[in-house]
Scaffold this motif. Structure first.
Motif, PDB file in Angstrom:
ATOM      1  N   UNK A 176      47.636  36.770  41.255  1.00 55.21           N
ATOM      2  CA  UNK A 176      47.809  38.218  41.244  1.00 55.21           C
ATOM      3  C   UNK A 176      46.561  38.910  40.714  1.00 55.21           C
ATOM      4  N   UNK A 177      45.985  38.372  39.632  1.00 56.46           N
ATOM      5  CA  UNK A 177      44.781  38.974  39.055  1.00 56.46           C
ATOM      6  C   UNK A 177      43.625  38.940  40.044  1.00 56.46           C
ATOM      7  N   UNK A 178      43.402  37.804  40.699  1.00 58.19           N
ATOM      8  CA  UNK A 178      42.272  37.694  41.616  1.00 58.19           C
ATOM      9  C   UNK A 178      42.457  38.571  42.844  1.00 58.19           C
ATOM     10  N   UNK A 179      43.672  38.652  43.353  1.00 54.41           N
ATOM     11  CA  UNK A 179      43.899  39.554  44.485  1.00 54.41           C
ATOM     12  C   UNK A 179      43.600  40.999  44.081  1.00 54.41           C
ATOM     13  N   UNK A 180      43.955  41.350  42.848  1.00 55.24           N
ATOM     14  CA  UNK A 180      43.700  42.701  42.362  1.00 55.24           C
ATOM     15  C   UNK A 180      42.197  42.936  42.195  1.00 55.24           C
ATOM     16  N   UNK A 181      41.500  41.951  41.661  1.00 54.18           N
ATOM     17  CA  UNK A 181      40.050  42.054  41.460  1.00 54.18           C
ATOM     18  C   UNK A 181      39.337  42.200  42.801  1.00 54.18           C
ATOM     19  N   UNK A 182      39.710  41.360  43.758  1.00 58.24           N
ATOM     20  CA  UNK A 182      39.076  41.398  45.079  1.00 58.24           C
ATOM     21  C   UNK A 182      39.346  42.741  45.766  1.00 58.24           C
ATOM     22  N   UNK A 183      40.586  43.208  45.706  1.00 57.49           N
ATOM     23  CA  UNK A 183      40.912  44.510  46.309  1.00 57.49           C
ATOM     24  C   UNK A 183      40.072  45.619  45.707  1.00 57.49           C
ATOM     25  N   UNK A 184      39.980  45.653  44.378  1.00 53.58           N
ATOM     26  CA  UNK A 184      39.228  46.713  43.712  1.00 53.58           C
ATOM     27  C   UNK A 184      37.746  46.637  44.080  1.00 53.58           C
ATOM     28  N   UNK A 185      37.210  45.417  44.118  1.00 55.44           N
ATOM     29  CA  UNK A 185      35.789  45.264  44.449  1.00 55.44           C
ATOM     30  C   UNK A 185      35.505  45.697  45.888  1.00 55.44           C
ATOM     31  N   UNK A 186      36.348  45.312  46.805  1.00 58.55           N
ATOM     32  CA  UNK A 186      36.141  45.715  48.201  1.00 58.55           C
ATOM     33  C   UNK A 186      36.216  47.231  48.346  1.00 58.55           C
ATOM     34  N   UNK A 213      31.252  44.423  49.874  1.00 56.74           N
ATOM     35  CA  UNK A 213      30.775  43.083  50.213  1.00 56.74           C
ATOM     36  C   UNK A 213      31.153  42.093  49.111  1.00 56.74           C
ATOM     37  N   UNK A 214      31.958  41.087  49.458  1.00 54.22           N
ATOM     38  CA  UNK A 214      32.394  40.127  48.447  1.00 54.22           C
ATOM     39  C   UNK A 214      31.263  39.238  47.951  1.00 54.22           C
ATOM     40  N   UNK A 215      30.199  39.134  48.724  1.00 49.24           N
ATOM     41  CA  UNK A 215      29.082  38.308  48.258  1.00 49.24           C
ATOM     42  C   UNK A 215      28.378  38.943  47.060  1.00 49.24           C
ATOM     43  N   UNK A 216      28.616  40.230  46.811  1.00 46.77           N
ATOM     44  CA  UNK A 216      28.020  40.896  45.647  1.00 46.77           C
ATOM     45  C   UNK A 216      28.938  40.860  44.433  1.00 46.77           C
ATOM     46  N   UNK A 217      30.057  40.151  44.531  1.00 43.68           N
ATOM     47  CA  UNK A 217      31.024  40.123  43.433  1.00 43.68           C
ATOM     48  C   UNK A 217      30.381  39.767  42.092  1.00 43.68           C
ATOM     49  N   UNK A 218      29.525  38.730  41.998  1.00 45.46           N
ATOM     50  CA  UNK A 218      28.957  38.386  40.685  1.00 45.46           C
ATOM     51  C   UNK A 218      28.074  39.476  40.089  1.00 45.46           C
ATOM     52  N   UNK A 219      27.553  40.366  40.927  1.00 42.83           N
ATOM     53  CA  UNK A 219      26.717  41.455  40.413  1.00 42.83           C
ATOM     54  C   UNK A 219      27.551  42.529  39.730  1.00 42.83           C
ATOM     55  N   UNK A 220      28.827  42.593  40.063  1.00 45.58           N
ATOM     56  CA  UNK A 220      29.672  43.677  39.570  1.00 45.58           C
ATOM     57  C   UNK A 220      30.866  43.196  38.753  1.00 45.58           C
ATOM     58  N   UNK A 221      31.080  41.897  38.702  1.00 47.80           N
ATOM     59  CA  UNK A 221      32.282  41.353  38.069  1.00 47.80           C
ATOM     60  C   UNK A 221      31.935  40.113  37.265  1.00 47.80           C
ATOM     61  N   UNK A 222      32.497  40.020  36.060  1.00 46.93           N
ATOM     62  CA  UNK A 222      32.496  38.783  35.276  1.00 46.93           C
ATOM     63  C   UNK A 222      33.939  38.460  34.938  1.00 46.93           C
ATOM     64  N   UNK A 223      34.360  37.227  35.206  1.00 50.96           N
ATOM     65  CA  UNK A 223      35.731  36.795  34.911  1.00 50.96           C
ATOM     66  C   UNK A 223      35.671  35.739  33.825  1.00 50.96           C
ATOM     67  N   UNK A 224      36.401  35.976  32.738  1.00 48.53           N
ATOM     68  CA  UNK A 224      36.458  35.033  31.624  1.00 48.53           C
ATOM     69  C   UNK A 224      37.806  34.340  31.619  1.00 48.53           C
ATOM     70  N   UNK A 225      37.794  33.019  31.716  1.00 47.00           N
ATOM     71  CA  UNK A 225      39.010  32.220  31.652  1.00 47.00           C
ATOM     72  C   UNK A 225      39.259  31.837  30.199  1.00 47.00           C
ATOM     73  N   UNK A 226      40.355  32.323  29.628  1.00 49.03           N
ATOM     74  CA  UNK A 226      40.682  32.032  28.238  1.00 49.03           C
ATOM     75  C   UNK A 226      41.456  30.722  28.176  1.00 49.03           C
ATOM     76  N   UNK A 227      40.735  29.626  28.005  1.00 52.96           N
ATOM     77  CA  UNK A 227      41.262  28.264  28.022  1.00 52.96           C
ATOM     78  C   UNK A 227      41.580  27.844  29.459  1.00 52.96           C
TER      79      UNK A 227
END
Length: 825
Positions: A303-313, A318-332
């Motif tokens: 659910x989180x990733x679908x939300x992140x991808x939707x917001x970024x698009x 362009x999803x290839x620019x995701x790392x330029x605009x998004x950092x995802x931290x996995x807590x454990x």
């Protein structure tokens, strides 16, 4: 009004045009039009709801501008994925951040309502268990306070962690009904719904261009519905969002089955879906429990990733620019499946080629490791993964194959070393190593204390660290001082403001100036009086909840944390028995009066931990009713440990027990909270204790026991428990007393299992460290009898805690991992 709340009034923050009358009118309006009650018949809960809703309006006034600014300026966003967010009560937290505490207290008083009563009415959000979840909450607050565009993602548990009840000394688990009265802080988003899939099969289909595309045909789909809670930063200038997901079935009722008379069967799919967001950490000692945990982790990650991808698009296209605009931290490792899910979304749903998709993942994800315990790194059985998430398992196989092929091509890996770095554990039953997946799929991997990070490199991730020597970095944990000092201990906050200036409220580095007052007798006396007041309040709480009277002038010796063998509550209670025996044998000695305070939950299926709770309560029953002690020693176990209880206990504590087996506690944050409030630490050189010692100085902390390398050596060479017992009559007496039923006369053999474990295989070095711990406790007692020395050390502990602010931790993440700007200090 208590003295501590009076202090809170004096340090309330000024804000522009906060009008008591306007706030009073807002509360009455909320009571009428949102709660639906007349003030004449309103209950305390009604007043709480109305007050919270009025405060929420003020938060929204800052939330919308923050959101607009983020959408307009498009800063890099940070997404924090955590299965736990132990946010605690939010009413006073929000008032403190907004500078409304003084105004609210007066407005409510004019309505005949006490703010302190409403603080107690609010339930604790049951969204976490311990340090992992509390850290996530501190990080959310600090991200907002530092102006970072941060989003938290987790699960909106209906019941969360269980409510602990103690009956006849035993822990029992009851549902935590924190949502029963409604949650005034959240906003349901019925328009934000994502489909989460499970099971089924995967079809390989050739496209007209000759490419192979994989189509997942799931057997089951559930819906993730968003609930947003605004997370307000310090002084209310920036508000971020915590988005939690609740599970429901797409078709909540099978009407055909219902009309056939199968009323329960008609609701089966809804019950199965809702189980996902019912309870935090369902017991996983059965196949069904394992499956539910995996369903939970995939549910909120997808659910989180679908939300992140939707917001970024929507914003960038362009999803290839995701790392330029998004950092995802996995807590454990709980959200580790996110890496495979992101690959699936990019490749299957959006047509990104594998190499580009993997590059996006590797530059977007980061992973925080919280433990070196193998069982906590999560290993999912391959058959379960193939059945529940067949497409993800295909992707993990391919990630693994390409990862190993790349290492072979570089000559970095021999055939004999493949097993150590493979994502698939092959030595026994085949399992997916989720910690390895997190490592391989992340840009940075961080430990949470200097010692823990070094041990990560040397032990659990040593093979991967050799191949990727720059990937592991350290980010020592921190805590939010707004909750754990300003809210929990307003008296000490006022003392700090009076001595080093009010700038300390905004800049934790100013705490260091407090060290200049360590030998000031007047400051020592004020510090002691503030502690004494908190101890009197805690004494009242103990009496109300347990019926045990304790002396607030005694030393309050506190051990509050999750019950686990490596945290060694067992060592503490064994030494308590030894102290009890010594007090009875030598009644004329100048004993230091002591109250031993325990609290914490044991996992529902963790029998040894539950036995330790029972032993603590059995010892308490004997000690507290022994008239020969003349009240010099009391033992209490406070049930249902949560954030609110910690806020009451920590400022009242003189001694902080941080006695985990060296090398096993990643960091700890309780140690920081206690030291910030001036408690002295007794502990091993483990986790952040090492860094606390370096900052407060050897004379202001009590360090004992084997170090991490000595623990490992002892485990390799043998524990020598027989020799330890032979050399220590004190240990022998304690073991004999417990083992013969001295504290459980109706069941003399009740503790034989844990005692036999100590004697045969002292894995957590309880006996190995017993003598050192007991000797250090005698040093603690001696220092307590020298008030000037004790309070000098207390002041120096508080003064040197500035480094352990979560603001500093988040700055480190922002600058060295996420690549995002932060508000100047």
């Amino acid at each position: 009004m208590s003295a501590s709340s009076d202090v809170a009034v004096r340090i309330a923050l000024p804000t522009e045009d906060q009008d008591v009358a306007a706030l009073r009118r807002a509360i009455v309006a909320k009571l009428a039009y949102s709660v639906g009650k007349d003030p004449i018949v309103a209950t305390e809960h009604d007043w709480f709801m109305a007050t919270a809703l009025a405060v929420r309006d003020r938060i929204v006034d800052a939330w919308f501008p923050t959101t607009r600014t983020i959408y307009t300026e498009k800063p890099k966003r940070v997404y924090y994925l955590s299965v736990e967010f132990l946010i605690g009560r939010l009413l006073y937290d929000s008032l403190n951040a907004l500078g409304l505490a003084e105004t609210m207290r007066k407005a409510l008083a004019e309505l005949g309502v006490d703010l302190e009563v409403l603080r107690e009415v609010e339930p604790d959000a049951a969204l976490g268990n311990g340090g992992l979840g509390r850290l996530a909450a501190c990080f959310m607050e600090s991200m907002a306070s530092l102006g970072i565009a941060g989003y938290g993602y987790g699960i909106r548990y209906d019941h969360g962690m269980f409510r602990q009840k103690i009956k006849d000394g035993w822990q029992s688990e009851l549902p935590e009904t924190w949502l029963a009265g409604g949650n005034p802080w959240e906003f349901e988003r019925p328009d934000v719904v994502y489909h989460i899939s499970y099971g089924g099969s995967v079809e390989a289909r050739e496209t007209p261009e000759g490419e192979i595309r994989h189509i997942w045909h799931p057997a089951e789909t559930v819906e993730a519905v968003a609930y947003d809670t605004p997370m307000v930063g310090w002084r209310g200038k920036h508000v971020n969002t915590l988005r939690l997901w609740s599970a429901r079935a797409p078709d909540p009722l099978r009407l055909d089955a219902f009309n056939r008379g199968d009323h329960l069967g008609a609701l089966a799919s809804q019950s199965r879906a809702q189980a996902i967001s019912q309870v935090l950490y369902p017991a996983d000692d059965s196949p069904a429990g394992q499956e539910l945990r995996l369903r939970q982790e995939h549910f909120f990650s997808s659910a989180a990733l679908q939300d992140i991808v939707r917001r970024h698009l929507h914003q960038h296209g362009d999803l290839k620019t995701l790392p330029d605009h998004v950092a995802i931290q996995l807590n454990d490792t709980h959200p580790a499946i996110s890496i495979a899910e992101m690959m699936r979304l990019l490749i299957d749903n959006h047509g990104v080629e594998w190499d580009d998709a993997w590059d996006v993942c590797r530059r977007t994800f980061n992973y925080t490791n919280h433990t070196l315990l193998p069982e906590a790194l999560e290993h999912w059985p391959v058959p379960l993964m193939e059945r529940m998430l067949p497409r993800h398992m295909q992707i993990i196989y391919l990630i693994n194959a390409r990862h190993l092929d790349e290492l072979r091509a570089k000559g970095a890996l021999s055939e004999a070393e493949i097993g150590a770095v493979s994502l698939i554990e092959e030595s026994g039953a085949r399992q997916v190593r989720m910690g390895w997946l997190s490592f391989i799929g992340s840009h940075r991997v961080n430990g949470v204390s200097a010692l823990h990070t070094d041990l990560m490199r040397q032990t659990v991730f040593a093979p991967l660290h050799r191949l990727y020597p720059d990937r592991i970095v350290n980010k020592t944990n921190g805590i939010t001082f707004r909750r754990w000092l300003m809210e929990a201990n307003p008296g000490l906050t006022q003392l700090l403001a009076d001595t080093v200036g009010s700038a300390v409220l905004d800049n934790t580095e100013r705490l260091a100036d407090f060290a200049a007052y360590a030998d000031d007798a007047g400051v020592q006396e004020r510090f002691r009086a503030i502690r004494r007041e908190h101890k009197a309040q805690l004494s009242g709480l103990i009496h109300r909840r347990l019926g045990v009277k304790v002396d607030p002038d005694a030393m309050f010796d506190t051990h509050i944390k999750r019950i686990h063998e490596y945290k060694r509550q067992l060592l503490n209670i064994l030494e308590t028995v030894a102290l009890y025996d010594a007090m009875r044998a030598q009644p004329t000695r100048n004993w230091t009066p002591r109250v031993k305070i325990f609290a914490g939950k044991a996992a529902a299926s963790y029998q040894n931990a539950k036995l330790v709770i029972k032993l603590i309560n059995d010892v308490a029953n004997v000690v507290n009713n022994d008239p020969t002690l003349r009240g010099l020693l009391k033992v209490v176990f406070l049930p249902n440990y949560n954030v609110s209880l910690a806020e009451a206990v920590i400022p009242a504590s003189d001694l902080s027990e941080q006695i985990s087996t060296a090398g096993m506690e990643a960091s700890g944050t309780g140690n920081m909270k206690f030291a910030l409030n001036g408690a002295l630490t007794i502990g091993t050189l483990d986790g952040a204790n090492v860094e606390i010692k370096d900052r407060v100085g050897d004379d202001n902390i009590f360090i004992f026991g084997l170090e991490a390398h000595e623990v490992e050596q002892r485990r390799r060479e043998g524990f020598g428990t027989e020799e330890i017992i032979r050399r220590s009559p004190m240990i022998q007496q304690v073991l004999d007393q417990i083992g013969s039923g001295g504290f459980s006369p109706a069941e003399p053999n009740l503790y034989s299992h844990i005692l036999d474990g100590l004697v045969r295989h002292d894995h957590f070095l309880v006996l190995g460290d017993f003598q050192s711990y007991a000797e250090k406790q005698r040093e603690v007692a001696a220092k307590w009898r020298d008030p000037a020395a004790w309070w000098r050390s207390a002041i120096l502990n508080t003064a040197h805690m500035g480094f352990f602010s979560s603001d500093r931790t988040i700055r480190d993440y922002a600058e060295e991992i996420w690549g995002v700007p932060v508000k100047p200090a």
